[in-house]
Design an enzyme around this catalytic site. Structure first.
Site, PDB file in Angstrom:
ATOM      1  N   GLU A  44       0.820  -1.214   0.000  1.00  0.00           N
ATOM      2  CA  GLU A  44       0.000   0.000   0.000  1.00  0.00           C
ATOM      3  C   GLU A  44       0.852   1.261   0.000  1.00  0.00           C
ATOM      4  OE1 GLU A  44      -3.087   0.402  -0.546  1.00  0.00           O
ATOM      5  OE2 GLU A  44      -3.567  -1.731  -0.602  1.00  0.00           O
ATOM      6  N   TYR A 127      -5.783   7.174   4.209  1.00  0.00           N
ATOM      7  CA  TYR A 127      -5.946   6.163   3.176  1.00  0.00           C
ATOM      8  C   TYR A 127      -5.212   4.871   3.543  1.00  0.00           C
ATOM      9  CZ  TYR A 127      -4.776   3.403  -0.880  1.00  0.00           C
ATOM     10  OH  TYR A 127      -4.576   2.349  -1.714  1.00  0.00           O
ATOM     11  N   ASP A 145      -9.172   6.246  -2.679  1.00  0.00           N
ATOM     12  CA  ASP A 145      -8.051   6.806  -3.417  1.00  0.00           C
ATOM     13  C   ASP A 145      -8.608   7.494  -4.658  1.00  0.00           C
ATOM     14  OD1 ASP A 145      -8.738   4.750  -5.128  1.00  0.00           O
ATOM     15  OD2 ASP A 145      -6.741   3.858  -5.216  1.00  0.00           O
TER      16      ASP A 145
END
Length: 362
Positions: A44, A127, A145
């Site tokens: 990520e 996020y 996102d």
């Protein structure tokens, strides 16, 4: 009450159709084949502002070098930056390293399992914390996102607007469609990945593949939606020096190490930069284009001679000599690594290195 446009019944149908599509069409990516929170975390962080294809090679190499949180925490920062080199946005690597050190020292090496606790770690924002918590631990929290935002704006027929109200609306829409965790499944994590996958492969920024979209019937836009004008890319021409020497049987390249207090890429190695007015009458050995955020760099690399050495902005003593065999393990800037690969001074994956005699520049 959340500001949403999707009734709960329609949201349930949307989730069901999207889940069925994702199960059949999801790309086989390595971080989707694991439930290891550390590996999901690494993926990520790497995927932030970076294309999937650019991440794949770096992800595999990073985990070979640092297979666990502890191994990452114990590594020198320079080693972490060297493995990260080429991905850009080096602050991500530094924060990943700092977070691993904190987890090892303060949390017994165990990554927190909730988005709220993950937010307390260095470099982990809204996020990333939501992505790790939902994908690795099944927390029912939405991940938003750029891909997800685009899907939701088109789904609801809203234009793109850089306002706090618009951001709240998107967040509310995302929260309205994320499922609750069910026993024996990871519905929230799968759903969030499906939303991102839809935006990355079907609901494209330009030329969306609407006829292939599984949720076409739910969409109010069915095509490109109104977007704000993007900042125009700037262009800049830059020049660098390639200076090599032979010491015994070893070939060395002269590099410049950026100051540790530099605002951009501190401590990273690069080729020595030359003033453009000092190279006008020279023919470059190599030309490459390199993009960073909103700037296209048109790069020219020149082989050293006495005149070009005198044009350097720093004294020769302020540069460092590095052996060819060490280059791949140095924290090089992405541009420096690209140039050295193009010149065959660092091996690209699957490329055989030439013999030292062929690499010498007089």
């Amino acid at each position: 009450m959340p500001n949403t446009d999707l009734p709960s019944e329609q949201a349930a149908d949307f989730r069901r159709v999207l889940a069925r599509w994702y199960k059949q069409h999801a790309r086989p990516l390595p971080w989707r084949e694991t439930r290891d929170p550390y590996r999901i975390w690494v993926s990520e962080v790497m995927l932030q502002q970076t294309r999937v294809n650019a991440v794949l090679e770096h992800y595999a190499r990073f985990l070979r070098k640092f297979p666990t949180i502890v191994s990452l925490a114990l590594a020198p920062e320079a080693d972490v930056l060297a493995v990260w080199s080429g991905l850009g946005y080096y602050r991500r690597a530094r924060m990943l390293h700092k977070a691993a050190q904190f987890i090892t020292a303060e949390l017994d090496g165990v990554l927190p399992s909730t988005s709220a606790e993950l937010r307390k770690l260095p470099g982990i924002g809204e996020y990333t914390s939501a992505a790790i918590a939902s994908i690795a631990f099944g927390e029912s929290i939405a991940v938003v996102d750029g891909n997800v935002e685009r899907v939701l704006l088109r789904l609801t027929g809203r234009p793109e607007q850089a306002t706090s109200e618009s951001k709240r609306f998107v967040a509310d829409q995302a929260a309205a469609v994320v499922p609750q965790r069910r026993s024996g499944t990871n519905a929230p994590g799968d759903h969030n990945q499906a939303m991102m996958e839809l935006g990355a492969t079907i609901c494209l920024p330009r030329g969306p593949l609407c006829l292939q979209c599984p949720v076409y019937d739910f969409c109010r836009t069915r095509g490109e939606h109104k977007t704000e004008a993007r900042e125009k890319m700037r262009s800049r021409r830059v020049a660098y020096l390639l200076h090599q020497r032979k010491r015994g049987s070893a070939i060395e390249v002269m590099l410049h190490r950026r100051p540790t207090d530099a605002s951009l890429m501190p401590g990273m190695y690069e080729l020595p930069e030359l003033p453009m007015d000092g190279v006008e009458e020279y023919t470059p050995t190599l030309r490459v284009r390199h993009s960073i955020t909103n700037t296209n760099y048109y790069v020219e690399v020149f082989t050293a001679d006495k005149t070009l050495l005198r044009a350097l902005p720093l004294s020769i003593r302020e540069y460092e000599w590095c052996r060819l065999g060490q280059l791949a393990d140095l924290p090089l800037t992405g541009l420096a690594r690209k140039v050295l690969r193009r010149l065959h001074l660092i091996a690209s994956p699957g490329v055989r290195m030439p013999q030292p005699e062929t690499m010498m520049r007089q």
